[in-house]
Scaffold this motif. Structure first.
Motif, PDB file in Angstrom:
ATOM      1  N   ASP A 188       0.819  -1.217   0.000  1.00  0.00           N
ATOM      2  CA  ASP A 188       0.000   0.000   0.000  1.00  0.00           C
ATOM      3  C   ASP A 188       0.849   1.262   0.000  1.00  0.00           C
ATOM      4  O   ASP A 188       0.524   2.244  -0.686  1.00  0.00           O
ATOM      5  CB  ASP A 188      -0.945  -0.014   1.202  1.00  0.00           C
ATOM      6  CG  ASP A 188      -2.141  -0.934   0.992  1.00  0.00           C
ATOM      7  OD1 ASP A 188      -2.429  -1.253  -0.176  1.00  0.00           O
ATOM      8  OD2 ASP A 188      -2.773  -1.336   1.976  1.00  0.00           O
ATOM      9  N   SER A 209      -4.669  -3.642   1.668  1.00  0.00           N
ATOM     10  CA  SER A 209      -5.232  -3.955   2.989  1.00  0.00           C
ATOM     11  C   SER A 209      -6.747  -4.082   2.920  1.00  0.00           C
ATOM     12  O   SER A 209      -7.345  -4.923   3.603  1.00  0.00           O
ATOM     13  CB  SER A 209      -4.835  -2.875   4.002  1.00  0.00           C
ATOM     14  OG  SER A 209      -5.249  -1.593   3.556  1.00  0.00           O
ATOM     15  N   MET A 210      -7.371  -3.272   2.058  1.00  0.00           N
ATOM     16  CA  MET A 210      -8.820  -3.361   1.893  1.00  0.00           C
ATOM     17  C   MET A 210      -9.194  -4.660   1.180  1.00  0.00           C
ATOM     18  O   MET A 210     -10.200  -5.304   1.516  1.00  0.00           O
ATOM     19  CB  MET A 210      -9.335  -2.164   1.107  1.00  0.00           C
ATOM     20  CG  MET A 210     -10.849  -2.074   1.038  1.00  0.00           C
ATOM     21  SD  MET A 210     -11.577  -1.547   2.607  1.00  0.00           S
ATOM     22  CE  MET A 210     -11.332   0.221   2.469  1.00  0.00           C
ATOM     23  N   ASN A 235      -9.332  -7.427   3.692  1.00  0.00           N
ATOM     24  CA  ASN A 235     -10.566  -7.432   4.475  1.00  0.00           C
ATOM     25  C   ASN A 235     -11.767  -7.864   3.637  1.00  0.00           C
ATOM     26  O   ASN A 235     -12.687  -8.502   4.140  1.00  0.00           O
ATOM     27  CB  ASN A 235     -10.792  -6.043   5.082  1.00  0.00           C
ATOM     28  CG  ASN A 235      -9.858  -5.780   6.239  1.00  0.00           C
ATOM     29  OD1 ASN A 235     -10.031  -6.300   7.336  1.00  0.00           O
ATOM     30  ND2 ASN A 235      -8.846  -4.973   5.998  1.00  0.00           N
ATOM     31  N   PRO A 269      -9.698  -1.793   8.021  1.00  0.00           N
ATOM     32  CA  PRO A 269      -9.681  -0.701   7.054  1.00  0.00           C
ATOM     33  C   PRO A 269     -10.519   0.486   7.517  1.00  0.00           C
ATOM     34  O   PRO A 269     -11.231   0.415   8.526  1.00  0.00           O
ATOM     35  CB  PRO A 269     -10.313  -1.347   5.827  1.00  0.00           C
ATOM     36  CG  PRO A 269     -11.325  -2.282   6.429  1.00  0.00           C
ATOM     37  CD  PRO A 269     -10.681  -2.836   7.674  1.00  0.00           C
ATOM     38  N   PHE A 283     -14.682   0.325   3.270  1.00  0.00           N
ATOM     39  CA  PHE A 283     -14.991  -1.103   3.216  1.00  0.00           C
ATOM     40  C   PHE A 283     -16.453  -1.327   2.835  1.00  0.00           C
ATOM     41  O   PHE A 283     -16.768  -2.192   2.014  1.00  0.00           O
ATOM     42  CB  PHE A 283     -14.705  -1.757   4.568  1.00  0.00           C
ATOM     43  CG  PHE A 283     -15.147  -3.190   4.643  1.00  0.00           C
ATOM     44  CD1 PHE A 283     -14.392  -4.197   4.086  1.00  0.00           C
ATOM     45  CD2 PHE A 283     -16.357  -3.528   5.252  1.00  0.00           C
ATOM     46  CE1 PHE A 283     -14.805  -5.524   4.125  1.00  0.00           C
ATOM     47  CE2 PHE A 283     -16.788  -4.840   5.296  1.00  0.00           C
ATOM     48  CZ  PHE A 283     -16.003  -5.843   4.731  1.00  0.00           C
TER      49      PHE A 283
END
Length: 548
Positions: free
Chosen positions: A337, A377-378, A381, A520, A525
């Motif tokens: 990221d 990172s999103m 999730n 997140p 999200f």
């Protein structure tokens, strides 16, 4: 070009600072050899690890910085110390018992436990070159065995004979009493056993270029120091290589500080100037222990590239080389990221900021564009919430958030979606721990589900928060496709239910709905996962279905 060079000459980015030290060596006249030589060293006593890659990557960054500041040609040599004696069987390779039979042989004479090459060193050398080539590094591979046996080191080995006592005077004070009694800068290669012997020299005949030593069976043997009949001990060997090749720059880990110091003295004793050097901090594994070729701990290059694109690894290597870093799987998402954040920032930066941007030192002026409209990172999730087993599942959600994106138009995002599924299933899923909500959290989550059921309910939640805070501002435009609006709704629910500090509310969301203590930006999200899907996820959390 002149503006770029001028900016480089004053840039505080560490590759430029290092390159300026190299440039200073040739302020008065260019190098006689016609180029500036950068070198990296590698010991193929075990499988190449990520620290070896890092040294090549970082040295390449310094080389590119130098090339921006100067017109002097450059060369990078990746040198393998493959004539060194095999002292220890690595624990992470097959054929342990068979390899034990090859102890003390030169590494190029040790059998290849993988059965693909003529020797263990040849296998490891090929593996290293394969990785370096895959990253597009420009380098010349050099083998210690080839340099010794072909005579490329003969002149300097003869010089070491003449300066034998000076070398001994440098080395002996650094050794313990027992080691001093048997130490020699020369390691004979036994004509009888082929072993690299660590024995004292009985005679050094500089005029003849020979040494006399005693074999383990008691026989005295005289051999020339040239032609691959001897190898030099580690620190004198490093210094001899610097002197023979006229190396201008070589970095090394902090565990080699003493080697650099003594090597510099020996290099001067051989009549040459030692290279400029950078001492970098070492990488540690998940337990805080130094990564090691023989242990195979930490993270390998193959493992990193299983879960992320190559550029993220290069980005990680750029960051603060003088600071110790933990190198394990959990650093990968952050590196991915951050790399794309810097990539997106680059076009809008001024020249000074561009040269300080890590991605410049990966790509130069030929800068790619980031197509990561969803952070890694999103994606992790999203994989968690959707229990995704394939990236095609991920694209169903991604297209809700970015309708125009396709795997073809966003290849980096497509690859990242696949990496995220793999990373989630291998590392996140086995460690997920869901919990039931407390009474306060239950009430807040129920209100969040209600607020997401209609735009009117969402605005009512925000209005309630505003009234409690004495804020008479106009309400925002309701838009369930907008990250910021959804984040405002989540924020308002937390305030309305008295969470103090508010981060406890977000922590509860992550722990109850995603099975993790961190997560997140939740508004983003929701926009990615879908409002209806998020409401269903909340209901599952309220009914304790996620904890089963």
């Amino acid at each position: 070009m002149s503006d770029l060079r001028d900016a480089a000459l004053v840039s505080k980015a560490w590759p430029f600072e290092e390159a300026r030290r190299v440039l200073k060596r040739y302020q008065k006249q260019p190098p006689e050899k016609g180029y500036v030589l950068f070198q990296t060293g590698y010991g193929p006593s075990g499988l190449p690890h990520i620290g070896t890659f890092g040294e090549v990557a970082r040295t390449t960054m310094v080389r590119r910085a130098f090339e921006l500041m100067s017109d002097i040609p450059t060369k990078l040599i990746c040198f393998s110390d493959d004539m060194d004696g095999f002292r220890k069987v690595p624990t992470n390779v097959p054929m342990q018992e068979e390899l034990a039979q090859d102890l003390n042989l030169p590494l190029t004479k040790v059998r290849d436990p993988f059965g693909t090459h003529a020797g263990f060193a040849q296998h490891n050398n090929a593996r290293l070159c394969e990785f370096l080539d895959s990253f597009g590094f420009e380098y010349e591979f050099a083998s210690s065995t080839e340099y010794y046996t072909s005579g490329k080191f003969d002149e300097m080995l003869l010089k070491a004979c003449w300066e034998y006592q000076k070398i001994m005077d440098i080395m002996l004070p650094t050794l313990g009493a027992e080691r001093r009694a048997t130490y020699s800068p020369f390691l004979p290669i036994s004509p009888k056993t082929g072993h690299v012997l660590q024995v004292p020299m009985l005679e050094v005949n500089a005029a003849n270029g020979t040494v006399v030593y005693q074999e383990p069976d008691g026989e005295k043997v005289e051999i020339p120091v040239t032609g691959g009949n001897v190898k030099m001990q580690w620190k004198p060997d490093w210094a001899m290589r610097w002197a023979a090749l006229d190396v201008d720059y070589e970095m090394s880990g902090k565990d080699l500080i003493d080697s650099v110091t003594q090597g510099g003295k020996i290099c001067r004793a051989l009549g040459k100037r030692p290279p400029e050097s950078l001492t970098y901090e070492l990488f540690n594994d998940e337990l805080g222990q130094k990564i090691s070729k023989s242990k195979g701990n930490g993270l390998s290059m193959e493992e990193w590239l299983t879960y992320a694109a190559p550029e993220s690894l290069q980005y990680f290597m750029y960051l603060k080389p003088k600071t110790a870093k933990r190198l394990y799987f959990d650093v990968i998402p952050k590196a991915v990221d951050e790399y794309h954040q810097q990539l997106r920032a680059y076009p809008g930066q001024d020249l000074k900021a561009k040269l300080n941007n890590p991605v410049y030192h990966l790509h130069g002026s030929d800068m790619p564009a980031s197509d990561m409209v969803v952070p890694f990172s999103m994606l992790l999730n999203l994989a968690s919430a959707s229990s995704a087993e394939a990236k095609e599942t991920m694209w169903g959600f991604i297209n809700k958030y970015a309708p125009d994106a396709t795997p073809e138009s966003h290849p980096n995002l497509d690859a990242a979606a696949g990496f995220a599924v793999r990373y989630f299933n291998d590392f996140v899923k086995p460690n997920k721990v869901f919990r039931a909500p407390t009474d306060q959290e239950h009430a807040a989550l129920a209100d969040l589900a209600l607020a997401l059921s209609s735009e009117e309910a969402a605005l009512a939640a925000i209005a309630k928060k505003n009234a409690a805070m004495g804020n008479e501002d106009d309400l925002p435009v309701a838009d369930f496709a907008d990250d910021d609006f959804l984040q405002s709704v989540v924020f308002a629910i937390g305030k309305n239910h008295g969470f103090e500090p508010l981060r406890d509310w977000f922590k509860a969301i992550y722990e109850v709905l995603l099975g993790a203590s961190q997560g997140p930006r939740f508004g983003g999200f929701i926009a990615l996962y879908g409002v209806k899907e998020t409401v269903a996820l909340i209901q599952a959390g309220l009914n304790n279905e996620l904890t089963k």
